[in-house]
Design a protein around this motif. Structure first.
Motif, PDB file in Angstrom:
ATOM      1  N   TYR A   8       0.828  -1.202   0.000  1.00 54.45           N
ATOM      2  CA  TYR A   8       0.000   0.000   0.000  1.00 54.45           C
ATOM      3  C   TYR A   8       0.864   1.254   0.000  1.00 54.45           C
ATOM      4  N   VAL A  12       1.021   4.153  -3.045  1.00 53.97           N
ATOM      5  CA  VAL A  12       0.712   5.564  -2.818  1.00 53.97           C
ATOM      6  C   VAL A  12       1.902   6.435  -3.178  1.00 53.97           C
ATOM      7  N   LEU A  18      -3.503   9.226  -2.867  1.00 51.87           N
ATOM      8  CA  LEU A  18      -4.251   8.149  -2.222  1.00 51.87           C
ATOM      9  C   LEU A  18      -5.374   7.660  -3.121  1.00 51.87           C
ATOM     10  N   ARG A  30     -10.707   4.409  -0.631  1.00 50.30           N
ATOM     11  CA  ARG A  30      -9.726   5.388  -0.178  1.00 50.30           C
ATOM     12  C   ARG A  30      -9.671   5.495   1.350  1.00 50.30           C
ATOM     13  N   LEU A  33      -7.577   2.732   2.675  1.00 52.47           N
ATOM     14  CA  LEU A  33      -6.170   2.921   2.359  1.00 52.47           C
ATOM     15  C   LEU A  33      -5.540   3.944   3.306  1.00 52.47           C
ATOM     16  N   SER A  34      -6.247   5.023   3.577  1.00 51.61           N
ATOM     17  CA  SER A  34      -5.734   6.045   4.507  1.00 51.61           C
ATOM     18  C   SER A  34      -5.489   5.437   5.888  1.00 51.61           C
ATOM     19  N   ILE A  37      -2.306   3.357   5.898  1.00 52.77           N
ATOM     20  CA  ILE A  37      -1.094   4.189   5.925  1.00 52.77           C
ATOM     21  C   ILE A  37      -0.861   4.737   7.329  1.00 52.77           C
ATOM     22  N   ARG A  51       0.371  15.578   3.075  1.00 53.96           N
ATOM     23  CA  ARG A  51      -0.612  15.919   2.045  1.00 53.96           C
ATOM     24  C   ARG A  51      -0.513  17.407   1.751  1.00 53.96           C
ATOM     25  N   ILE A  56       0.323  13.782  -2.581  1.00 55.51           N
ATOM     26  CA  ILE A  56       1.090  13.152  -1.512  1.00 55.51           C
ATOM     27  C   ILE A  56       2.575  13.380  -1.745  1.00 55.51           C
TER      28      ILE A  56
END
Length: 316
Positions: A8, A12, A18, A30, A33-34, A37, A51, A56
């Motif tokens: 992951y 990214v 993302l 999303r 995924l956040s 991370i 960000r 990113i």
């Protein structure tokens, strides 16, 4: 931390977003995924990404982590591949060589001979000049080759699979192009193209044919390969003699015509090193009569000749 976190993070970092990483690479939501991370950053104990309006961006810690994350994933993939290879037995190799241009007709025939063994062997194919094929057989780089019989190769064995007539190759708008066949004496005064050292067997046959016919011709140019032959015939408006299989490769500007009278032939053979103990080679050689028979049947179909031969009666 597990491999999923590393995949992951790398996705990214490489996408710079993302959203794009989630949609294009990972096929996940999303928000999920956040969260992954954030979990990774918590595990590492450092902020890896920031960000901004540009998307990113990696921090110094993130850039350092990316190098080793990629390495860890690559090593994991290598470990999986090595494990898979170890779990299945290695396939025995079989290297086939072809005189350039001959693979069009003979590769399908060779594959037909090996069709039952193909799932269990690793076949490689190459094409080259006949002397180079002979050298590769001598050095063990090839197991078998469709080639010309080359002299001064005492360790090689040959078996004739076809005898090819030589034909006249000339420009399509040549004064002799309308003839159904061309006598050798009709070529008197024409620019003659001969063979180079890349085709010593063919050169010897042509030289002997000219000598027996009482003709002494010095070639204006020497041909290395089929492509060069076509180019020289078209550009110099010269003529040459080539094996009949060359007809498969003639461009619109070049044609071929049979030689009148008793035209010479050149052998196409399968060559192999007698010291080669490959069981696949032994199997192939045991089935060459089938290969020769199928080739003759194909030729007869092309010329609409009757089929009256049995493969068991075929000899060379």
């Amino acid at each position: 931390m597990d491999l999923r976190h590393l995949r992951y993070f790398v996705a990214v970092a490489e996408e710079g977003s993302l959203t794009l990483a989630a949609e294009r690479r990972l096929h996940t939501a999303r928000p999920s995924l956040s969260r992954q991370i954030r979990d990774l950053e918590y595990e590492v104990g450092a902020e890896l990404m920031t960000r901004s309006v540009r998307g990113i961006e990696l921090t110094a810690a993130g850039r350092a982590f990316l190098v080793h994350a990629r390495l860890a994933l690559a090593q994991t993939e290598a470990a999986v591949e090595m494990a898979r290879r170890a779990a299945r037995p290695a396939k025995p190799p079989f290297a086939l060589g072809f005189l350039t241009g001959q693979e069009m007709d003979w590769l399908p025939e060779a594959m037909h001979i090996l069709k039952d063994e193909l799932p269990n062997i690793d076949v490689t194919i190459s094409s080259d000049y006949s002397p180079k094929l002979a050298d590769d057989l001598m050095r063990g780089r090839l197991d078998l080759a469709f080639m010309r019989p080359e002299e001064q190769m005492p360790d090689l064995e040959y078996k004739v699979v076809a005898k090819e007539l030589l034909v006249v190759v000339l420009p399509s708008d040549h004064r002799l192009a309308s003839r159904e066949s061309i006598a050798l004496e009709d070529l008197d005064g024409e620019i003659f193209l001969g063979m180079s050292d890349t085709a010593p067997t063919l050169r010897a046959i042509i030289d002997d044919y000219l000598k027996r016919s009482g003709i002494n011709r010095q070639p204006a140019h020497k041909i290395d390969n089929l492509g060069m032959a076509m180019s020289l015939v078209a550009s110099t408006r010269g003529v040459t003699l080539l094996p009949a299989y060359a007809k498969n490769f003639l461009p619109w500007s070049v044609i071929s015509r049979p030689l009148a009278g008793d035209a010479p032939t050149i052998d196409l053979v399968i060559g192999y090193n007698r010291a080669n103990a490959s069981p696949i080679l032994k199997l192939f050689l045991s089935r060459t009569d089938q290969l020769i028979f199928r080739s003759r049947m194909r030729s007869r179909e092309e010329t609409k000749q009757p089929k009256d031969e049995d493969p068991k009666s075929v000899t060379t």
